[in-house]
Design a protein around this motif. Structure first.
Motif, PDB file in Angstrom:
ATOM      1  N   SER A 217       2.680   9.849  -1.415  1.00 14.60           N
ATOM      2  CA  SER A 217       1.823  10.594  -2.571  1.00 14.60           C
ATOM      3  C   SER A 217       0.834   9.549  -3.163  1.00 14.60           C
ATOM      4  O   SER A 217       1.292   8.436  -3.790  1.00 14.60           O
ATOM      5  CB  SER A 217       2.898  11.205  -3.595  1.00 14.60           C
ATOM      6  N   ASP A 218      -0.226  10.236  -3.379  1.00 17.73           N
ATOM      7  CA  ASP A 218      -1.211   9.348  -4.255  1.00 17.73           C
ATOM      8  C   ASP A 218      -1.080   9.443  -5.877  1.00 17.73           C
ATOM      9  O   ASP A 218      -1.525   8.679  -6.668  1.00 17.73           O
ATOM     10  CB  ASP A 218      -2.715   9.754  -4.086  1.00 17.73           C
ATOM     11  N   THR A 219       0.185  10.328  -6.190  1.00 14.72           N
ATOM     12  CA  THR A 219       0.223  10.478  -7.533  1.00 14.72           C
ATOM     13  C   THR A 219       1.231   9.541  -8.149  1.00 14.72           C
ATOM     14  O   THR A 219       1.530   9.319  -9.217  1.00 14.72           O
ATOM     15  CB  THR A 219       0.625  12.009  -7.951  1.00 14.72           C
ATOM     16  N   LEU A 220       1.998   8.650  -7.217  1.00 14.47           N
ATOM     17  CA  LEU A 220       2.871   7.679  -7.615  1.00 14.47           C
ATOM     18  C   LEU A 220       2.304   6.545  -8.534  1.00 14.47           C
ATOM     19  O   LEU A 220       1.083   6.433  -8.138  1.00 14.47           O
ATOM     20  CB  LEU A 220       3.775   7.143  -6.466  1.00 14.47           C
ATOM     21  N   PRO A 221       3.033   5.825  -9.358  1.00 11.42           N
ATOM     22  CA  PRO A 221       2.612   4.841  -9.970  1.00 11.42           C
ATOM     23  C   PRO A 221       1.916   3.716  -8.949  1.00 11.42           C
ATOM     24  O   PRO A 221       2.470   3.581  -8.018  1.00 11.42           O
ATOM     25  CB  PRO A 221       3.668   4.287 -10.915  1.00 11.42           C
ATOM     26  N   ALA A 222       0.861   3.208  -9.340  1.00 13.56           N
ATOM     27  CA  ALA A 222       0.143   2.134  -8.358  1.00 13.56           C
ATOM     28  C   ALA A 222       1.181   1.280  -7.755  1.00 13.56           C
ATOM     29  O   ALA A 222       1.213   1.018  -6.378  1.00 13.56           O
ATOM     30  CB  ALA A 222      -1.008   1.403  -8.788  1.00 13.56           C
ATOM     31  N   GLY A 223       1.927   0.586  -8.460  1.00 19.09           N
ATOM     32  CA  GLY A 223       3.000  -0.417  -8.145  1.00 19.09           C
ATOM     33  C   GLY A 223       3.980   0.163  -7.106  1.00 19.09           C
ATOM     34  O   GLY A 223       4.354  -0.607  -6.079  1.00 19.09           O
ATOM     35  N   VAL A 224       4.754   1.399  -7.465  1.00 16.80           N
ATOM     36  CA  VAL A 224       5.396   1.894  -6.587  1.00 16.80           C
ATOM     37  C   VAL A 224       4.824   2.279  -5.181  1.00 16.80           C
ATOM     38  O   VAL A 224       5.756   2.231  -4.207  1.00 16.80           O
ATOM     39  CB  VAL A 224       5.970   3.136  -7.587  1.00 16.80           C
ATOM     40  N   LYS A 225       3.609   2.916  -5.445  1.00 19.15           N
ATOM     41  CA  LYS A 225       3.103   3.334  -4.045  1.00 19.15           C
ATOM     42  C   LYS A 225       2.821   2.123  -3.235  1.00 19.15           C
ATOM     43  O   LYS A 225       3.079   2.188  -1.829  1.00 19.15           O
ATOM     44  CB  LYS A 225       1.625   3.988  -4.429  1.00 19.15           C
TER      45      LYS A 225
END
Length: 319
Positions: free
Chosen positions: A252-260
């Motif tokens: 998902s592109d909506t996850l926080p950047a670090g988590v993604k």
């Protein structure tokens, strides 16, 4: 692991599910103490990664468990499944933002994207013994059949898997189209499945069942993938095959950047040796149809792009 369709005529159910799921909402990372520096949303909460999958016909979620365990170890987050029973319901969950990660067939990659799903494909699954991520859709006839080319399928009783199957239906239509046989739909049958002018379509429900029906003479010819067919059925011969791109993992592109970034790295390194080194148990269900992953390349899906353009039944367009 290649995903299999299990139900037919589910378009209406898919729409209803999108509406239901969308009403449930998502949780923001900024709502949780200590996470305000990374804004983004999760399908459930900031401590959980939700994985959407279509359960395998025989093993349920167990085939995906090693990847889920590895994802948990690499991210430090809890991982839970959002199991679905059909491709339409999986697509609905992804478009509604109810999963953080999902894996589905090649066509579902295009469909989710075209329906506005905010996901990035990051890796492709490899089958055991394969040299590239993917498998084959094959045109099958009984071993003693006089039919030698797909062009001879005109006017025949043709077995398919189900109207939402990529390798068991759409690639079959593509082979028929390439052979000069019209794949224009002529309404629907009593079950809501598509009808065609140039041949009689029969939907068997699974790859083994499609092949078995051809071997038993219930269909003159048929389409099914190569692995399931050779595992379950004898008495057939393949007269044509087309390569189907591998199954992607999408984030998902909506996850926080670090988590993604962590999730992406995990899904790009989820190979047996790497997972074992991390203390993950590799199940038989996983090993039976999965040999790991390779990074995703957009060019690899050119065949799916062409399929969406040339075969109306693919229904890849936004709705």
């Amino acid at each position: 692991m290649r995903l299999r369709t299990q139900a037919v005529g589910l378009a209406a159910a898919s729409v209803a599910m999108i509406a239901t799921l969308a009403a449930c909402g998502t949780s923001s990372a900024a709502d949780t103490p200590g996470s305000s520096s990374q804004k983004g949303t999760f399908a459930a909460d900031s401590g959980t990664i939700v994985v959407g999958n279509l359960p395998d016909e025989t093993s349920g979620e167990s085939g995906y468990q090693p990847v889920a365990d590895y994802l948990a170890k690499q991210t430090g987050l809890k991982v839970k499944f959002f199991p679905t029973t059909s491709y339409p319901s999986l697509i609905a969950a992804a478009v509604a933002g109810k999963v953080d990660v999902f894996t589905a067939g090649a066509l579902e990659y295009e469909t989710v994207k075209n329906k506005g799903g905010k996901f990035t494909p990051v890796s492709l699954q490899m089958s055991p013994g394969a040299t590239q991520p993917g498998y084959y859709s094959e045109a099958w006839v009984p071993k003693n059949s006089p039919i030698t080319s797909v062009s001879q399928f005109k006017g025949k009783k043709v077995c398919f898997v189900d109207p939402t199957s990529t390798s068991g239906f759409l690639f079959g239509l593509n082979m028929l189209n390439e052979a000069g046989i019209s794949v224009k739909q002529d309404g629907q049958d009593a079950s809501g499945n598509p009808k065609f002018d140039d041949f009689t379509a029969v939907f068997a429900g699974s790859h083994p069942k499609s092949a078995q029906a051809v071997a038993a003479g219930q269909c003159d010819v048929g389409f099914a993938d190569d692995i399931d067919t050779k595992d379950y059925v004898s008495g057939l011969k393949s007269i044509k095959k087309e390569f189907v791109p591998g199954v992607p993992w999408e984030v998902s592109d909506t996850l926080p950047a670090g988590v993604k970034a962590k999730v992406t790295k995990a899904l790009q390194t989820a190979n047996p040796d790497t997972m074992k080194a991390a203390g993950v148990t590799i199940t038989k269900a996983y090993s039976a149809s999965n040999a790991g992953v390779v990074p995703f390349k957009p060019s690899y899906y050119t065949t799916i792009d062409n399929l969406c353009k040339n075969i109306p039944a693919a229904n890849c367009a936004p709705s």
